[in-house]
Design an enzyme around this catalytic site. Sequence first.
Site, short mmCIF file in Angstrom:
data_model
loop_
_atom_site.label_atom_id
_atom_site.label_comp_id
_atom_site.label_asym_id
_atom_site.label_seq_id
_atom_site.Cartn_x
_atom_site.Cartn_y
_atom_site.Cartn_z
N THR A 227 -25.36 54.60 71.05
CA THR A 227 -24.77 55.81 70.47
C THR A 227 -23.58 56.20 71.33
O THR A 227 -23.25 57.36 71.44
CB THR A 227 -25.78 56.97 70.46
OG1 THR A 227 -26.39 57.03 71.75
CG2 THR A 227 -26.84 56.78 69.41
N ARG A 257 -23.56 57.91 57.13
CA ARG A 257 -24.12 58.77 58.18
C ARG A 257 -22.98 59.23 59.10
O ARG A 257 -22.16 58.45 59.55
CB ARG A 257 -25.16 58.01 58.98
CG ARG A 257 -25.79 58.77 60.15
CD ARG A 257 -25.05 58.54 61.45
NE ARG A 257 -25.74 59.13 62.61
CZ ARG A 257 -25.20 59.20 63.82
NH1 ARG A 257 -23.99 58.75 64.05
NH2 ARG A 257 -25.87 59.73 64.82
N VAL A 258 -22.96 60.52 59.36
CA VAL A 258 -22.02 61.08 60.32
C VAL A 258 -22.86 61.81 61.37
O VAL A 258 -23.77 62.55 61.02
CB VAL A 258 -21.04 62.03 59.62
CG1 VAL A 258 -20.24 62.83 60.62
CG2 VAL A 258 -20.09 61.25 58.71
N GLY A 259 -22.55 61.58 62.62
CA GLY A 259 -23.31 62.23 63.69
C GLY A 259 -22.64 63.50 64.17
O GLY A 259 -22.00 64.23 63.39
N THR A 280 -21.92 62.98 74.31
CA THR A 280 -22.12 61.61 73.88
C THR A 280 -23.64 61.36 73.79
O THR A 280 -24.42 62.08 74.42
CB THR A 280 -21.51 60.60 74.87
OG1 THR A 280 -22.14 60.77 76.15
CG2 THR A 280 -20.01 60.80 75.03
N GLY A 281 -24.01 60.34 73.02
CA GLY A 281 -25.44 60.06 72.89
C GLY A 281 -25.93 60.37 71.48
O GLY A 281 -25.12 60.50 70.55
N1 GLY Z 1 -22.76 60.79 69.43
C1 GLY Z 1 -22.42 59.75 68.56
C2 GLY Z 1 -23.23 59.74 67.34
O1 GLY Z 1 -24.39 60.10 67.33
O2 GLY Z 1 -22.71 59.33 66.32
#
Ligand code: GLY
Length: 381
Positions: A227, A257-259, A280-281
Amino acid sequence: MSKLSRREFAAGLAAGVGTTVVLGAEAARPGAAAAGRTQPNGGKRPVVLASGNGFRTGATQTAYERLAAGDDTLDAVIAGVNRTEDDPTDDTVGYGGLPNEQGVVQLDACVMHGPSNRCGAVGALENCKNPSLVAKAVMDHTDEIFFVGAGATQFAKDYGFPQVDLLTDHARRVWLLWRETRSLKDSWGPGLDSPEFRKKLEARARRLRIPEAERERAINRILNPPTGTITCLGVNARGEISGVTSTSGIAFKIPGRVGDSPLIGAGLFVDGEVGAGGSTGRGEENIRVAGGHTVVELMRQGKHPREAVLEVLQRVVHNFRAFPDRLKLFDLSFYALRVDGAYAAATLWDRPAGETQPRQFAVHDGVNRLENMAYLMRRES
Ligand code: GLY
């Protein structure tokens, strides 16, 4: 600690996670030197803070040089992140990013300019190496903030961003390895934790002609889908601050999918009078605590960046109070930079799954370097 006392936190985790819980070593010493400093000169020079990949790909170096030359803070951090986005060896950001489950690379990014509080974002962008620049174009050329999917891709094309195939040969082979070993058809037989499963992965990696030197890393990509992301925050000598977060998202994600990365308030938030927060992560856990905004809000209330990032992580842990053992299945990091140059970064776990070295972040305040992150929990060796 906010909702959970330190004792409850340690007891709860120790009961369920089966890890050595060391809230204390790094986390319990507010003001400790590592991973949370205040500039001795009171912020009279630029400071750039980024995830660790920002050091390896040259992002912090470029952003610092641009800040020192007097560039606008947002242009400076975007120029830094463009180095990571253009680098095919970083398979979590931009060109060469690992694709979704259908083999399509979809990129997310957002930018926020502290002096004006303006922002822009794109999600599930295809065929363009630099989602951070497209997010900036959304900010500059429209009265709107967030474009996704086909609309974002068309917008980038309309504004002349070069159209490229983002899937490198390396990323394609790693995706094929994932598809051949993780598809539903293939889910019978040895499980992920079995030595037989690993042998199967190795055999398939050989068949897919993944070079021997890259095979171990490719297999780790399948066992622990990254990720990774880059977040980059920068403040200049006048205390002007901006930030950018850019990613190819979780590897092999469901299409569309969008994070958290393109979400203003989650992957990034900047308040020109307070500071900036990035992440991040695993994005899903960050979205649940609106981490970027929460980091900034805690700094506004007077918390040091170090206390702010650790408190947000504690909120993530609190969300898992009913099943703390699941915490070991992901990691999440937060980064905070205050307008006076004080900074900190913290992560849930001391080191990435399957690795022996501590997780690090990048900082440039005249010296470009990596520092160990503060953390809440230590993985069993
Ligand atoms: N932090 C990157 C994601 O989960 O897409």
